[in-house]
Design an enzyme around this catalytic site. Structure first.
Site, PDB file in Angstrom:
ATOM      1  N   ASP A 134       0.990  -1.358   0.006  1.00  9.30           N
ATOM      2  CA  ASP A 134       0.318  -0.220   0.136  1.00  9.30           C
ATOM      3  C   ASP A 134       0.906   1.010  -0.136  1.00  9.30           C
ATOM      4  O   ASP A 134       1.955   1.354   0.330  1.00  9.30           O
ATOM      5  CB  ASP A 134      -0.650   0.209   1.351  1.00  9.30           C
ATOM      6  CG  ASP A 134      -1.754  -1.182   1.567  1.00  9.30           C
ATOM      7  OD1 ASP A 134      -1.801  -1.851   0.040  1.00  9.30           O
ATOM      8  OD2 ASP A 134      -2.496  -1.121   2.333  1.00  9.30           O
ATOM      9  N   HIS A 186       4.812  -7.275  -0.892  1.00  9.50           N
ATOM     10  CA  HIS A 186       4.837  -8.497  -1.326  1.00  9.50           C
ATOM     11  C   HIS A 186       5.734  -8.533  -2.174  1.00  9.50           C
ATOM     12  O   HIS A 186       6.021  -7.568  -2.696  1.00  9.50           O
ATOM     13  CB  HIS A 186       3.156  -9.025  -0.951  1.00  9.50           C
ATOM     14  CG  HIS A 186       2.600  -8.500   0.362  1.00  9.50           C
ATOM     15  ND1 HIS A 186       1.892  -9.980   0.773  1.00  9.50           N
ATOM     16  CD2 HIS A 186       2.508  -7.578   0.469  1.00  9.50           C
ATOM     17  CE1 HIS A 186       1.134  -8.697   1.730  1.00  9.50           C
ATOM     18  NE2 HIS A 186       1.756  -7.887   1.465  1.00  9.50           N
ATOM     19  N   SER A 212       7.317   3.852   5.486  1.00  6.21           N
ATOM     20  CA  SER A 212       8.981   4.332   4.378  1.00  6.21           C
ATOM     21  C   SER A 212       8.431   4.244   3.355  1.00  6.21           C
ATOM     22  O   SER A 212       7.346   4.480   3.099  1.00  6.21           O
ATOM     23  CB  SER A 212       9.638   3.586   4.756  1.00  6.21           C
ATOM     24  OG  SER A 212      11.222   4.273   5.058  1.00  6.21           O
TER      25      SER A 212
END
Length: 290
Positions: free
Chosen positions: A97, A153, A255
């Site tokens: 995200d 991921h 981050s």
């Protein structure tokens, strides 16, 4: 002062930069690492309430709804099915995200962290890694805010070939800092993850960059936590097969991940600076001849 007014105050550029950068960054980051692991449900509830004064934290998608520490909240898993992984094998999906930052071509060994602020891919990748495979290719900067889902991921079926860890500073990586600190990503703690796609054998790179209050990057396949106190090793040759959407690791707060692809990859139509995307959404398209 209500939370909304407080957030508006913190958005003033000079104050935001002062509070998040002109401070003892390393000491605050190490303190946050210690504090986040304190196991106290009551302290955690109070800390999350304070956190929500600064961000739009939404835990409705979290698999776990009660946390014993801030660390559990920072690194939370999502409910099954909360993210859809684009099934098209020609699609390189977003590993996390994020809010899309700078994106575009890699030209003359340079990319941009913000308008007018170029940095060198060779410096970002470090002395052990050759970034020339991405010359003429594309890059996308993905910024994770503190309130977002912090796990990342695999963007496609691939094999992880090498990891380099480069210790560094912990500057904030928000847009205000990116417009003021030259070569910021090259200064901060980061890892360079080299992959090769299963379809077509194309090289890829994911570069997770830590920041203030973060500076801890968990890599599952190495069973290692990279942080400011890490003393080695700094190089890991590996041959780890991963599947599209497979969890690779996490940040302990929020981050940035910079994605590099070689020539022939094209940005997905929805990818523009400032756009908010979710893990699994189309990021790039593989070359059509793959």
């Amino acid at each position: 002062m209500n939370p909304f007014s407080f957030r508006r105050l913190l958005m003033q550029e000079d104050l935001n930069f002062l509070l998040t950068n002109r401070v003892p960054r390393r000491a605050l980051t190490l303190f946050m690492g210690w504090y986040s692991r304190l196991r106290s449900p009551m302290l955690t509830r109070v800390s999350i309430a304070v956190w929500r004064c600064f961000t739009d934290l939404d835990l409705s998608e979290a698999r776990q709804q009660h946390f014993n520490s801030l660390h559990e909240c920072f690194t939370r898993e999502l409910k099954p099915g909360a993210r859809r992984i684009d099934p098209d094998p020609q699609v390189l999906c977003s590993p996390c995200d994020a809010i899309v930052g700078a994106c575009g071509p890699v030209q003359a060994g340079q990319v941009f962290q913000a308008k007018g602020f170029p940095y060198s891919t060779a410096e970002l990748f470090g002395p052990s890694q050759d970034a020339s495979a991405f010359e003429g290719g594309s890059f996308i900067t993905l910024r994770l805010t503190s309130a977002m889902y912090h796990r990342f991921h695999a963007p496609t079926d691939a094999r992880i070939e090498h990891v380099s860890y480069l210790s560094g500073d912990t500057w904030n990586v928000n847009p205000i800092a990116l417009q003021r600190i030259e070569r910021l990503f090259c200064r901060n703690e980061r890892a360079v993850i080299r992959l090769r796609t299963r379809q077509g054998g194309h090289p890829l790179a994911l570069v997770p960059v830590a920041a203030i209050l973060v500076a801890s990057i968990r890599l599952h396949w190495l069973n290692v936590l990279l942080h400011l106190r890490h003393r080695g090793p700094h190089e890991w040759p590996c041959q780890e097969a991963v599947s599209k959407g497979q969890e690779l690791g996490w940040f302990e707060h929020g981050s940035t991940i910079i994605v590099f692809a070689p020539p022939g990859f094209t940005l997905a139509a929805a990818i523009q600076t400032g756009t908010t995307i979710r893990m699994g959404q189309a990021l790039m398209h593989l070359p059509s001849h793959a």
